[in-house]
Design an enzyme around this catalytic site. Structure first.
Site, PDB file in Angstrom:
ATOM      1  N   THR A   7       2.352  40.544  13.676  1.00 54.65           N
ATOM      2  CA  THR A   7       1.772  40.177  14.980  1.00 54.65           C
ATOM      3  C   THR A   7       0.318  39.773  14.761  1.00 54.65           C
ATOM      4  OG1 THR A   7       1.267  42.524  15.368  1.00 54.65           O
ATOM      5  CG2 THR A   7       3.289  41.658  16.325  1.00 54.65           C
TER       6      THR A   7
ATOM      7  N   ASN B 188      -9.302  43.132  21.051  1.00 50.23           N
ATOM      8  CA  ASN B 188      -8.512  43.854  22.046  1.00 50.23           C
ATOM      9  C   ASN B 188      -8.962  43.628  23.480  1.00 50.23           C
ATOM     10  OD1 ASN B 188      -6.527  45.404  20.405  1.00 50.23           O
ATOM     11  ND2 ASN B 188      -8.430  46.036  19.393  1.00 50.23           N
TER      12      ASN B 188
ATOM     13  N   LYS C  35       4.737  45.929   9.169  1.00 48.96           N
ATOM     14  CA  LYS C  35       3.761  45.224   9.986  1.00 48.96           C
ATOM     15  C   LYS C  35       3.001  46.265  10.784  1.00 48.96           C
ATOM     16  CE  LYS C  35       3.483  44.515  13.866  1.00 48.96           C
ATOM     17  NZ  LYS C  35       2.963  45.131  15.151  1.00 48.96           N
TER      18      LYS C  35
ATOM     19  N   THR D  28       1.443  52.088  15.001  1.00 45.60           N
ATOM     20  CA  THR D  28       2.166  50.980  15.612  1.00 45.60           C
ATOM     21  C   THR D  28       2.650  50.085  14.581  1.00 45.60           C
ATOM     22  OG1 THR D  28       1.037  50.735  17.522  1.00 45.60           O
ATOM     23  CG2 THR D  28       2.014  48.852  16.810  1.00 45.60           C
TER      24      THR D  28
ATOM     25  N   SER E 175      -2.579  41.901  24.421  1.00 41.74           N
ATOM     26  CA  SER E 175      -1.678  42.167  23.294  1.00 41.74           C
ATOM     27  C   SER E 175      -1.021  43.527  23.490  1.00 41.74           C
ATOM     28  CB  SER E 175      -2.465  42.169  21.980  1.00 41.74           C
ATOM     29  OG  SER E 175      -3.409  43.213  21.969  1.00 41.74           O
TER      30      SER E 175
END
Lengths: 391, 391
Positions: free
Chosen positions: A153, A386, A176, A187, A391
């Protein structure tokens, strides 16, 4: 070759338009056997994406035969429609793989992973995935190199690791994860494959042991994800049944390598900080203390400014329940002890925090246990990445 | 006139060189009676500064007669030397106040507060404070206006509040705090005075009730301080014994006003965010859920970017132990319900986050309890202020 380094696996990756960049965003990893065993660890967040809800059921049914992953959308909090999208994806994969396979494939044996923006999972999203599954299966290859890029991502680089045992078995892995890195798990999506001969129970023991000492101690920004999944698939293609401890150790090394790669690619970070807690009364205490520092924004901002602010370390660990006396603690930055017995020690000028790798050592003098938490600094780039886009 | 608004109090403030800016950095508040009652609430951080260790003992001895406060140095983790500095400061204040006072003053009745950089408290620091105590006492005035500025650190404005009761009693207060704002308590020093006639026990009940609903629900950056102290002093000069509930309500209003002022002046913040949690099974659940969002860096960065990222809210609350179903939750930003029953609701385009005041409403549908946590966004200015220089 990563997840296909071990025998008995094929993978593929395609660009189906989920990413606005046009980069690969759909991946598939298939276990061709002869044996099919698996173990899966999921996020401990109660807010779980549809692919997690689906994959939990698959994991309960028994060994998984394949795992399909997409980036460009988390399919999380997208309602019943989103869950149906996950189910249809698994069925499409099972149908496409089953053609000409006497054993056949059931959707209940297909794990699904998604990553991207929460709330993304509409009809367009569904069609792009389901309609392209046949092509994804068509592209399956034992020499595929696309899958690792298709799950990325905000990552800037692919994360892969392999371990080749002199005993004849191999471990391959891809991962990832760049933001929302916090345990339970970070994450991230991780797929690990091996051609060693091991059953589900042995794989589960080895996987939990490996993740607890690697991904669960990675805490880049304290934010826990809704889509995390670490999957371990075994094909038995090597015909070799490894010593379980040897396999577990190798798996732990692979996971540790991936955790370090995730830390090094954390969103906007300018320092990779290893917080080593020593002299703890228990491992749990060591982890709690390290985590309290890893999650302290004032500490993280200080490191970004190359300021060895040991006071913020003590202020952070003082909020924990861990067993220690705040006035007996030593704190060292990059080998320079700046605080001894709760008072200033060496001059901060002796400490150089300009290197990206940063080592903070905290000695609690409360026992013999130790643990290291990996984190990153709080930077302008983190805030930008961010806040500038969703996202 | 703030802490001297009620009868029976004098205060003073001086610049003694603790701040490099040359601004006032030493303050004193004296209770001239006729009655002397007090209550104090301290930080719950186990890492406590020397003035906290000292003031805890004073609070146990009985009613405090005066409180001396310095900015420009926290005198925290400065060893035995630092504790001795605090004791010498209290003795100097007691000696200077005692001259010509038949009742006399004991050091054990003098509260001490310090704020600034942890690890600061050397001989120079000590001398600047102790040597200037006589001048500080000399400057005591019932009309003083300097004290509120002398306790500020990175604050950009003075924080004060007063309440005048029609029944004839008054409450005055001053506060400092801009960074390290998190409960138990926020990083702040607060002095509250009243001329109401109340005993220590009544003051303690009212103070704990007020702080639990105000300062304890302020969580700007999740970082807990080592020097927090909230002090309430009563002189009885009004001769009026108020209804205890009426006084507690007025005190709560004063503390709530100060908490709002602290939030509005938080380091680098561009949004003041009120996270209102409704439909919780308990107040504790509501606070835990609100706090999990207030401490989520991804959520805080999104608000800075005017992005109503409800997915990050759900990802945050999913990490709590609170009693609710993540798939039944509603989330609204500034009055626009963006998430209903765990799925997208109104288009995010309908939500305007450009105003500084931001209201996030989370309905758990798990009960009748509610709580609001005050926080701020994560901005470039926050990172700059906390990385560019040591504090």
């Amino acid at each position: 070759m990563t997840v296909t380094a071990p025998g008995g696996f094929r993978s593929s990756g395609l660009a189906v338009g989920l990413k606005t960049t046009g980069k690969p965003d759909l991946a598939l990893v298939v276990n061709d056997g002869p044996q099919r065993a698996s173990a899966v660890v999921f996020t401990s967040n109660r807010a779980q994406a549809n692919p997690i809800l689906w994959s939990r059921r698959v994991a309960q049914h028994g060994a998984a035969r394949a795992i399909v992953l997409n980036s460009g959308g988390a399919n999380c909090f997208t309602g019943d429609f989103g869950y149906e999208t996950t189910r249809l994806t698994a069925e499409a994969v099972a149908a496409a793989l089953g053609e000409g396979d006497p054993a056949g494939y059931a959707a209940a044996r297909i794990l699904v992973c998604s990553t991207g923006l929460i709330g993304t999972g509409d009809q367009v999203f569904r069609d792009k995935i389901v309609d392209n599954v046949p092509a994804l299966v068509e592209a399956l290859d034992a020499d595929d190199t696309t899958a690792p890029s298709a799950i990325l991502t905000t990552d800037s680089v692919e994360k892969t690791a392999t371990h080749v045992s002199p005993d004849g078995w191999t471990i391959g892995a891809m991962a990832k994860g760049a933001g929302m890195l916090a345990p339970g798990l970070a994450t991230m999506l991780v797929v690990i494959t091996t051609d060693a001969v091991l059953d589900d129970a042995a794989l589960d023991r080895a996987l939990r042991r490996a993740t607890s000492a690697s991904f669960d101690r990675l805490d880049s920004d304290g934010c826990m994800s809704t889509n995390d999944q670490v999957t371990l698939l075994a094909s038995g293609a090597s015909g070799v049944a490894p010593d379980e401890d040897a396999f577990a150790a190798a798996l732990a090394a692979v996971c540790d390598s991936l955790a370090a790669q995730l830390q090094a690619d954390a969103e906007g970070a300018s320092h990779d900080i290893d917080i080593e807690v020593r002299g703890a009364a228990s491992v749990a205490d060591a982890v709690e203390v390290g985590r309290s520092v890893a999650r302290n924004n004032l500490f993280k901002a200080a490191i970004f400014g190359n300021d060895p602010n040991w006071g913020r370390v003590l202020a952070a660990i003082g909020t924990t329940e861990a067993d220690f006396d705040p006035y007996r603690v030593d704190v060292a930055f990059n080998g320079v002890r700046l605080c001894h017995a709760g008072a200033p020690d060496r001059p901060v000028e002796e400490c150089d925090l300009t290197p990206r790798r940063t080592h903070v050592e905290i000695d609690l003098f409360a026992g013999e246990h130790t643990a290291t938490i990996r984190t990153n600094d709080l930077t302008h780039d983190y805030v930008h990445e961010n806040s500038a886009y969703s996202s």
